[in-house]
Design an enzyme around this catalytic site. Structure first.
Site, PDB file in Angstrom:
ATOM      1  N   ARG A 266       5.774 -12.756   9.497  1.00 56.50           N
ATOM      2  CA  ARG A 266       6.402 -11.461   9.236  1.00 56.50           C
ATOM      3  C   ARG A 266       7.811 -11.473   9.791  1.00 56.50           C
ATOM      4  O   ARG A 266       8.080 -12.127  10.785  1.00 56.50           O
ATOM      5  CB  ARG A 266       5.728 -10.312   9.993  1.00 56.50           C
ATOM      6  CG  ARG A 266       4.304 -10.132   9.903  1.00 56.50           C
ATOM      7  CD  ARG A 266       3.860  -9.027  10.852  1.00 56.50           C
ATOM      8  NE  ARG A 266       4.157  -7.709  10.332  1.00 56.50           N
ATOM      9  CZ  ARG A 266       3.450  -7.110   9.382  1.00 56.50           C
ATOM     10  NH1 ARG A 266       2.429  -7.706   8.841  1.00 56.50           N
ATOM     11  NH2 ARG A 266       3.759  -5.905   8.979  1.00 56.50           N
TER      12      ARG A 266
ATOM     13  N   GLU B 219       0.871  -1.161   0.000  1.00 59.73           N
ATOM     14  CA  GLU B 219       0.000   0.000   0.000  1.00 59.73           C
ATOM     15  C   GLU B 219       0.917   1.221   0.000  1.00 59.73           C
ATOM     16  O   GLU B 219       1.824   1.308   0.824  1.00 59.73           O
ATOM     17  CB  GLU B 219      -0.866  -0.011   1.265  1.00 59.73           C
ATOM     18  CG  GLU B 219      -1.900   1.071   1.197  1.00 59.73           C
ATOM     19  CD  GLU B 219      -2.778   1.170   2.441  1.00 59.73           C
ATOM     20  OE1 GLU B 219      -2.728   0.277   3.303  1.00 59.73           O
ATOM     21  OE2 GLU B 219      -3.505   2.180   2.522  1.00 59.73           O
TER      22      GLU B 219
ATOM     23  N   LYS C 238       4.706   0.748   9.293  1.00 61.47           N
ATOM     24  CA  LYS C 238       4.766   2.031   8.597  1.00 61.47           C
ATOM     25  C   LYS C 238       4.146   3.142   9.433  1.00 61.47           C
ATOM     26  O   LYS C 238       4.618   4.267   9.399  1.00 61.47           O
ATOM     27  CB  LYS C 238       4.055   1.913   7.243  1.00 61.47           C
ATOM     28  CG  LYS C 238       4.934   1.306   6.181  1.00 61.47           C
ATOM     29  CD  LYS C 238       4.224   1.263   4.842  1.00 61.47           C
ATOM     30  CE  LYS C 238       3.239   0.129   4.792  1.00 61.47           C
ATOM     31  NZ  LYS C 238       2.636  -0.070   3.465  1.00 61.47           N
TER      32      LYS C 238
HETATM   33  P1  ATP Z   1       3.048  -2.278   7.848  1.00 60.98           P
HETATM   34  O1  ATP Z   1       2.336  -2.978   8.963  1.00 60.98           O
HETATM   35  O2  ATP Z   1       4.482  -2.053   8.087  1.00 60.98           O
HETATM   36  O3  ATP Z   1       2.325  -1.054   7.396  1.00 60.98           O
HETATM   37  P2  ATP Z   1       1.805  -3.709   5.796  1.00 60.98           P
HETATM   38  O4  ATP Z   1       1.680  -5.179   5.813  1.00 60.98           O
HETATM   39  O5  ATP Z   1       0.599  -2.914   6.109  1.00 60.98           O
HETATM   40  O6  ATP Z   1       3.033  -3.299   6.669  1.00 60.98           O
HETATM   41  P3  ATP Z   1       1.806  -3.440   2.994  1.00 60.98           P
HETATM   42  O7  ATP Z   1       2.213  -2.292   2.180  1.00 60.98           O
HETATM   43  O8  ATP Z   1       0.370  -3.780   3.029  1.00 60.98           O
HETATM   44  O9  ATP Z   1       2.343  -3.174   4.446  1.00 60.98           O
HETATM   45  O10 ATP Z   1       2.682  -4.711   2.650  1.00 60.98           O
HETATM   46  C1  ATP Z   1       3.059  -5.146   1.364  1.00 60.98           C
HETATM   47  C2  ATP Z   1       3.501  -6.571   1.466  1.00 60.98           C
HETATM   48  O11 ATP Z   1       4.627  -6.691   2.331  1.00 60.98           O
HETATM   49  C3  ATP Z   1       2.406  -7.455   2.038  1.00 60.98           C
HETATM   50  O12 ATP Z   1       2.320  -8.628   1.270  1.00 60.98           O
HETATM   51  C4  ATP Z   1       2.878  -7.737   3.442  1.00 60.98           C
HETATM   52  O13 ATP Z   1       2.425  -8.977   3.861  1.00 60.98           O
HETATM   53  C5  ATP Z   1       4.401  -7.680   3.298  1.00 60.98           C
HETATM   54  N1  ATP Z   1       5.031  -7.312   4.560  1.00 60.98           N
HETATM   55  C6  ATP Z   1       4.817  -6.201   5.279  1.00 60.98           C
HETATM   56  N2  ATP Z   1       5.538  -6.204   6.413  1.00 60.98           N
HETATM   57  C7  ATP Z   1       6.240  -7.358   6.410  1.00 60.98           C
HETATM   58  C8  ATP Z   1       7.172  -7.967   7.315  1.00 60.98           C
HETATM   59  N3  ATP Z   1       7.524  -7.374   8.462  1.00 60.98           N
HETATM   60  N4  ATP Z   1       7.702  -9.157   6.983  1.00 60.98           N
HETATM   61  C9  ATP Z   1       7.362  -9.754   5.823  1.00 60.98           C
HETATM   62  N5  ATP Z   1       6.493  -9.250   4.937  1.00 60.98           N
HETATM   63  C10 ATP Z   1       5.924  -8.060   5.217  1.00 60.98           C
HETATM   64 MG    MG Z   2      -1.023  -2.080   5.574  1.00 60.57          MG
END
Ligand code: ATP
Ligand code: MG
Length: 564
Positions: free
Chosen positions: A262, A37, A272
């Site tokens: 994760r 995102e 984020k």
């Molecule tokens: P955050 O919680 O940091 O905002 P998010 O999962 O909301 O992370 P996205 O932009 O939705 O962020 O993530 C894009 C991709 O990266 C998704 O497939 C998510 O599962 C993966 N991802 C995000 N954080 C991690 C992590 N700590 N380890 C592995 N994969 C991750």
């Molecule tokens: Mg997210």
């Protein structure tokens, strides 16, 4: 099954993909995607997901898209889109296609009408709070909404009017009609659309209803003909919903969602939302502050793409959450830079040394190879003169036992140059040593004496007249606690920021070959660590970020683990 893949690197996702291929699912194709995102910069957790998705595509000769999951306009921005594209490429991956979920808004909406017509979705008039109350909880089954049994024609009319902008924000939603008694909370009539008048960075004001993640994600995957939709563990309970939407829409050969753990690192935060807060509150200098666990921060700090890929590969793919030691990340970059970084000399905290028997105004040039084991990297000449700087830490007035560096009466090797003996010290009014007086042995050029006498200590140094000035930024962990989210003593993670995470050392002196160094160049400063030139550098003053120290604590931990 696959020759490209070393057995020790196989994980459960390889097994799933290989059994799908063996069963002829998706015609044996492998199509993955990385779906960020665009509401922040990428962090090392995202790098893990990028390496995994692009890596699987490469292993099986498949494709991997970079798809922006841009369904929530209020937090998203083109700045983030651009940084994400740059970071993915910098990590060494080229997406098969760069795509945007917002391009599918029309198709998604048509599918929503289809579910409404089938009686599988309805327009809800309850407020968010009422919806939450009706939903119940893990112990309490939900209650049906009074609007749940609206006729499909009425729902269709209301949905069209929602889309047309006839209703205020938040007044109505579209919900899937699944099961308010389901033990899985995600199946208790989840929301599909909400009304929100927010300008989207791509679609502008074309839409005033936006799709929810659970509704949108499987559709995005289906449109792109993704075969394996990899996400993190918190979506495991959402999988029945992912599958339900695709089944109700009759999507043929639907993608399969697979969850993995994760990546978490100790001494940092990896969300984020929190990283954004650190940036907005100016607790750090920006998303690319070298202390941040962001890809851009790590790049600025001096991490190489190869080191991040090696780290992600090394930690494997797990089904259960665990916390990785920061030392393991540092080990990966040290390993990589040990191979590739040129060795140079710089003095962080200079102490002046006068070589009494070296003629004033003369210069002697010594050959210094850039890498002890890589003759191909070449060498440069370093100037030796009557006045040089050594590291203040390399001198002791009272030499402890086993001290081999500078001290009165002791002989020391100057790296690549010669042997010198300290014959006197000059102190200021406060009694602090401000200069050493030494003599050199002209017969020891290159660093060894013809009589073979033993000199154990070697120090780095620079010629005072030739040295280029600089500033070193020494980084330490951003947080004082292994788990900054553990705030049992009260406060929040921001109270655990480490006051010593950045130490600025002004007045450094580097050897003259660094005069032409450019931002992003990486070096080993002999005996001090790996450093990277920062974009804040000017002609008058170079700025060096310490990427990592030379001492490796992970090699020890890992060695003990493997042998124990
Ligand atoms: P955050 O919680 O940091 O905002 P998010 O999962 O909301 O992370 P996205 O932009 O939705 O962020 O993530 C894009 C991709 O990266 C998704 O497939 C998510 O599962 C993966 N991802 C995000 N954080 C991690 C992590 N700590 N380890 C592995 N994969 C991750
Ligand atoms: Mg997210």
């Amino acid at each position: 099954m696959n020759d490209n893949l070393k057995a020790e690197h196989k994980h459960f996702i390889n097994e799933i993909i290989e059994s799908d291929r063996a069963a002829g699912r998706h015609d044996g194709r492998v199509a993955t995607r990385f779906p960020p995102e665009p509401n922040g910069y990428l962090h090392i957790g995202h790098a893990k997901s990028i390496c995994l998705n692009f890596g699987l595509a490469a292993t099986y000769g498949g494709t991997c898209n970079l798809r922006f999951d841009d369904t929530n306009p209020s937090t998203e921005d083109v700045e983030y889109v651009e940084s994400i594209i740059a970071d993915v490429r910098w990590l060494g991956f080229e997406p098969t296609a760069i795509l945007y979920a917002s391009d599918y808004f029309g198709q998604m909406y048509d599918w929503a009408e289809e579910l409404v017509k089938k009686g599988k979705a309805y327009v809800e008039d309850l407020t968010d709070r009422e919806i939450a109350e009706h939903r119940g909880n893990f112990f309490k089954p939900g209650k049906n909404s009074p609007f749940r049994d609206r006729a499909p024609e009425e729902n269709l009319d209301l949905l069209r009017r929602m889309r047309a902008g006839e209703f205020p924000d938040g007044s109505r939603t579209l919900r899937a009609k699944i099961d308010m008694q389901s033990p899985n909370m995600n199946l208790r009539d989840p929301l599909m659309y909400r009304i929100k008048r927010a300008r989207h960075h791509r679609t502008g004001d074309a839409w005033c209803i936006y799709p929810m993640y659970d509704w949108a994600h499987g559709l995005e995957d289906s449109i792109e003909k993704i075969t394996h939709s990899i996400c993190t563990l918190e979506f495991e309970d959402h999988r029945p919903l992912y599958d339900w939407f695709l089944k109700e829409l009759g999507i043929p050969d639907p993608p399969r969602q697979i969850e993995f753990a994760r990546l978490s690192l100790n001494y940092t935060v990896m969300s984020k939302r929190m990283l954004l807060e650190l940036v907005q509150q100016r607790r750090v200098s920006g998303w690319d502050d070298p202390r941040m666990p962001t890809v851009s921060g790590m790049r600025r700090r001096g991490y190489t793409p190869g080191s991040l890929r090696a780290f992600c590969e090394g930690i494997g793919v797990a089904k259960r959450d665990n916390v990785v030691d920061m030392a393991q990340l540092e080990h990966a970059v040290r390993d990589d830079l040990n191979e590739s970084a040129a060795r140079v000399m710089a003095v962080l905290r200079p102490l002046k040394v006068t070589i009494e028997n070296f003629p004033e105004g003369e210069v002697e040039w010594f050959d210094a190879p850039y890498h002890p084991e890589r003759p191909g990297m070449g060498s440069r000449k370093v100037p030796f003169t009557r006045e040089i700087f050594i590291e203040r830490d390399d001198f002791r007035e009272e030499a402890p036992k086993g001290w081999h560096r500078f001290s009165l009466g002791r002989e020391v090797r100057l790296r690549y140059a010669c042997l010198v003996t300290c014959v006197g010290v000059v102190k200021d009014a406060a009694g602090e040593v401000v200069e050493l007086r030494c003599t050199w042995d002209p017969a020891s050029r290159g660093g060894t004496a013809p009589d073979g006498r033993k000199v154990r200590g070697t120090s780095h140094w620079v010629s005072a007249a030739h040295a280029v000035p600089g500033e070193a930024r020494l980084y330490d962990r951003l947080f004082t606690k292994e788990n900054p989210l553990d705030v049992s003593e009260g406060g929040d993670y921001k109270d655990l920021l480490s006051p010593s995470s950045l130490e600025v050392v002004a007045g450094c002196r580097a050897e003259p070959s660094l005069a032409t160094a450019k931002p992003g160049d990486r070096f080993q400063f002999e005996r001090l660590g790996y450093f990277c030139v920062d974009p804040d550098s000017t002609r008058e003053r170079l700025v060096f970020n310490r990427t990592v120290q030379l001492k490796d604590s992970w090699a020890k931990i890992d060695g003990a683990r493997k042998s124990g």
